[in-house]
Design a protein around this motif. Structure first.
Motif, PDB file in Angstrom:
ATOM      1  N   UNK A 185       0.827  -1.208   0.000  1.00  0.00           N
ATOM      2  CA  UNK A 185       0.000   0.000   0.000  1.00  0.00           C
ATOM      3  C   UNK A 185       0.860   1.257   0.000  1.00  0.00           C
ATOM      4  N   UNK A 186       2.171   1.098   0.220  1.00  0.00           N
ATOM      5  CA  UNK A 186       3.115   2.206   0.094  1.00  0.00           C
ATOM      6  C   UNK A 186       3.927   2.089  -1.188  1.00  0.00           C
ATOM      7  N   UNK A 187       3.550   1.160  -2.051  1.00  0.00           N
ATOM      8  CA  UNK A 187       4.248   0.962  -3.310  1.00  0.00           C
ATOM      9  C   UNK A 187       4.712  -0.467  -3.463  1.00  0.00           C
ATOM     10  N   UNK A 188       4.017  -1.224  -4.308  1.00  0.00           N
ATOM     11  CA  UNK A 188       4.459  -2.587  -4.588  1.00  0.00           C
ATOM     12  C   UNK A 188       5.660  -2.574  -5.517  1.00  0.00           C
ATOM     13  N   UNK A 189       5.629  -1.702  -6.487  1.00  0.00           N
ATOM     14  CA  UNK A 189       6.772  -1.463  -7.360  1.00  0.00           C
ATOM     15  C   UNK A 189       6.925   0.039  -7.544  1.00  0.00           C
ATOM     16  N   UNK A 190       8.141   0.529  -7.423  1.00  0.00           N
ATOM     17  CA  UNK A 190       8.417   1.951  -7.586  1.00  0.00           C
ATOM     18  C   UNK A 190       9.721   2.094  -8.360  1.00  0.00           C
ATOM     19  N   UNK A 191       9.749   2.963  -9.333  1.00  0.00           N
ATOM     20  CA  UNK A 191      10.979   3.257 -10.066  1.00  0.00           C
ATOM     21  C   UNK A 191      11.033   4.757 -10.335  1.00  0.00           C
ATOM     22  N   UNK A 192      12.134   5.354  -9.960  1.00  0.00           N
ATOM     23  CA  UNK A 192      12.333   6.789 -10.156  1.00  0.00           C
ATOM     24  C   UNK A 192      13.749   6.980 -10.670  1.00  0.00           C
ATOM     25  N   UNK A 193      13.890   7.590 -11.830  1.00  0.00           N
ATOM     26  CA  UNK A 193      15.229   7.705 -12.405  1.00  0.00           C
ATOM     27  C   UNK A 193      15.378   8.974 -13.235  1.00  0.00           C
ATOM     28  N   UNK A 194      16.598   9.496 -13.181  1.00  0.00           N
ATOM     29  CA  UNK A 194      17.000  10.644 -13.998  1.00  0.00           C
ATOM     30  C   UNK A 194      18.381  10.305 -14.554  1.00  0.00           C
ATOM     31  N   UNK A 195      18.472  10.199 -15.862  1.00  0.00           N
ATOM     32  CA  UNK A 195      19.702   9.784 -16.518  1.00  0.00           C
ATOM     33  C   UNK A 195      20.185  10.918 -17.406  1.00  0.00           C
ATOM     34  N   UNK A 196      21.364  11.452 -17.109  1.00  0.00           N
ATOM     35  CA  UNK A 196      21.969  12.497 -17.932  1.00  0.00           C
ATOM     36  C   UNK A 196      22.791  11.814 -19.015  1.00  0.00           C
ATOM     37  N   UNK A 225       5.114   3.452 -11.107  1.00  0.00           N
ATOM     38  CA  UNK A 225       4.726   2.828  -9.850  1.00  0.00           C
ATOM     39  C   UNK A 225       3.564   1.866 -10.069  1.00  0.00           C
ATOM     40  N   UNK A 226       3.510   0.900  -9.183  1.00  0.00           N
ATOM     41  CA  UNK A 226       2.388  -0.028  -9.080  1.00  0.00           C
ATOM     42  C   UNK A 226       2.027  -0.053  -7.609  1.00  0.00           C
ATOM     43  N   UNK A 227       0.786   0.308  -7.292  1.00  0.00           N
ATOM     44  CA  UNK A 227       0.450   0.567  -5.895  1.00  0.00           C
ATOM     45  C   UNK A 227      -0.942   0.042  -5.569  1.00  0.00           C
ATOM     46  N   UNK A 228      -1.035  -0.755  -4.504  1.00  0.00           N
ATOM     47  CA  UNK A 228      -2.345  -1.138  -3.983  1.00  0.00           C
ATOM     48  C   UNK A 228      -2.957   0.064  -3.273  1.00  0.00           C
ATOM     49  N   UNK A 229      -4.275   0.209  -3.378  1.00  0.00           N
ATOM     50  CA  UNK A 229      -4.963   1.372  -2.821  1.00  0.00           C
ATOM     51  C   UNK A 229      -5.925   0.947  -1.711  1.00  0.00           C
ATOM     52  N   UNK A 230      -5.882   1.670  -0.624  1.00  0.00           N
ATOM     53  CA  UNK A 230      -6.925   1.559   0.390  1.00  0.00           C
ATOM     54  C   UNK A 230      -6.976   2.885   1.126  1.00  0.00           C
ATOM     55  N   UNK A 231      -8.121   3.174   1.748  1.00  0.00           N
ATOM     56  CA  UNK A 231      -8.340   4.482   2.351  1.00  0.00           C
ATOM     57  C   UNK A 231      -8.967   4.326   3.740  1.00  0.00           C
ATOM     58  N   UNK A 232      -8.151   3.996   4.743  1.00  0.00           N
ATOM     59  CA  UNK A 232      -8.696   3.792   6.092  1.00  0.00           C
ATOM     60  C   UNK A 232      -8.991   5.120   6.793  1.00  0.00           C
ATOM     61  N   UNK A 233     -10.080   5.775   6.378  1.00  0.00           N
ATOM     62  CA  UNK A 233     -10.457   7.037   7.015  1.00  0.00           C
ATOM     63  C   UNK A 233     -11.883   6.936   7.567  1.00  0.00           C
ATOM     64  N   UNK A 234     -12.289   7.974   8.255  1.00  0.00           N
ATOM     65  CA  UNK A 234     -13.560   7.959   8.988  1.00  0.00           C
ATOM     66  C   UNK A 234     -14.771   7.805   8.061  1.00  0.00           C
ATOM     67  N   UNK A 278      -9.010  -1.131  -2.162  1.00  0.00           N
ATOM     68  CA  UNK A 278      -9.875  -0.299  -2.989  1.00  0.00           C
ATOM     69  C   UNK A 278      -9.619  -0.523  -4.472  1.00  0.00           C
ATOM     70  N   UNK A 279      -8.410  -0.907  -4.802  1.00  0.00           N
ATOM     71  CA  UNK A 279      -8.049  -1.132  -6.191  1.00  0.00           C
ATOM     72  C   UNK A 279      -6.543  -1.159  -6.320  1.00  0.00           C
TER      73      UNK A 279
END
Length: 385
Positions: A185-196, A225-234, A278-279
């Protein structure tokens, strides 16, 4: 994000409140130079060779003749993630969160009776976004991220000018985990890159003690990114309470009157749950050319002492790409229930909800992203010969 066509999901998220995902620059300056990395990149006053293009272009004047540099860096993204709950943890009175609660299906209670200790959701393997394939690639458990760099510099004999260019990655990070990992839920897959990939640079030796320099970085930027979603709010907790308490007597006995009074929400086959999935969102965006520049000054009055400053400019980008969303059954059923009631249809129209939420959706996305500016100063002092 702007101009993102997510109308069904956005309408559902409006019901759940606001949620965001924060990314950290885990791999900043990771793949520029090995010697600099070993020194925590504290080399502004004494940049190593051609890598001065990034750390302080003024130091390129210390190069004589023709020089080339090829390096290979291997990084292990062994990232640990740990989750725990505070005292009194609950969402609208519910605390049976399966991620942190040990209670099994035999415990029929909305309040958790046995919380787990700290829950681990560690990263399991590194991931990278491959530009040509336009997708994330998993490198396998225990495999390092390989990041080669290369550069060339030339100082004509007798000249005070030095010219250089290099290919390096000022920012690269990527990781992933298997299905069911609590950290998904905080990121199943994450990739962040900057290539000069091109960095024409020039340095000028004003005198024996002072040099100035500058470089222009032409970079490729990507975020995926690939991220599971859930929203544990009131609000989601309140919708669960309505489904569990208010709708229970009407699940099999609904009629026109109850549909009107209860907005059709009791017609949903599956109710909302603040701890439910949630998705799942998959997103990738990139920009092929993202220019920036570096300006540096190096003052070296003696061999034992030097002072350097560098300014690395910001890079404002308009990244473009695609998204894909798999929506879970609960939000789809909630909208379907609202549409089964005339009062629910009125509420949906007032709030701008769609007539239905599809099982999956995809489209184009654009994102405004700014690579931040950076200023750094440093002193070198040689204590021993």
């Amino acid at each position: 994000m702007k101009n993102i066509r997510l109308s069904p999901l956005v309408s559902a998220i409006l019901l759940t409140g606001y949620s965001s995902v924060t990314f950290a620059a885990l791999g900043q300056n990771l793949s520029v130079d090995i010697r600099s990395l070993a020194m925590g990149n504290a080399v502004t006053a004494d940049p190593p060779g051609i890598s001065a293009i990034h750390f302080n272009p003024a130091a390129l004047t210390k190069i004589e003749g023709l020089q080339t540099d090829v390096q290979g860096i291997l990084a292990d993204f062994n990232i640990e993630r740990e989750f725990s709950v505070p005292a009194g943890y609950n969402v609208f009175g519910y605390s049976d969160d399966p991620i942190v609660c040990n209670d099994g299906p035999e415990v029929d209670a909305d309040i958790c009776t046995d919380f787990k200790g700290p829950v681990r959701g560690d990263v399991e393997y590194p991931s990278l976004y491959v530009p040509g394939l336009k997708k994330m690639v998993d490198l396998g458990k225990g495999m390092p991220v390989a990041a080669p760099t290369a550069g060339i510099a030339y100082n004509p004999p007798g000249s005070k000018m030095t010219f250089a260019t290099a290919m390096y990655a000022p920012l690269i990070a990527g990781f992933g985990a298997e299905d069911g990992n609590p950290g998904n839920f905080m990121g199943q897959q994450v990739a962040l890159e900057r290539i000069t990939y091109l960095s024409p640079s020039m340095a000028y030796q004003i005198n024996d003690q002072l040099s100035i320099g500058g470089s222009i970085g032409m970079s490729y930027q990507a975020l995926a990114l690939k991220n599971d979603l859930r929203f544990p709010n009131e609000l989601i907790g309140m919708l669960r309470m309505i489904d569990d308490v208010v709708c229970t007597p009407f699940k099999e006995n609904s009629d026109v009157i109850t549909d009107i009074l209860l907005l059709g929400m009791c017609n949903a086959e599956e109710g909302m749950n603040p701890f439910g999935r949630f998705g799942q969102l998959e997103l990738s965006a990139e920009q092929s050319l993202s220019p920036s520049y570096n300006l540096g000054v190096l003052w070296e009055p003696t061999e034992d002492f030097s002072f350097g400053v560098v300014y690395q400019s910001a890079a404002k980008m308009r990244m473009k790409g695609k998204y894909h969303i798999d929506n879970s059954k609960a939000p789809r059923e909630m909208i379907k229930g609202l549409m089964s009631s005339p009062t629910g249809q009125i509420l949906a129209a007032v709030l701008g909800f769609p007539n239905s939420v599809p099982a999956s959706e995809s489209g184009l996305v654009s994102m405004d992203l700014e690579y931040p500016a950076h200023f750094q100063a440093g002193i070198k002092y040689k204590l021993l010969p």
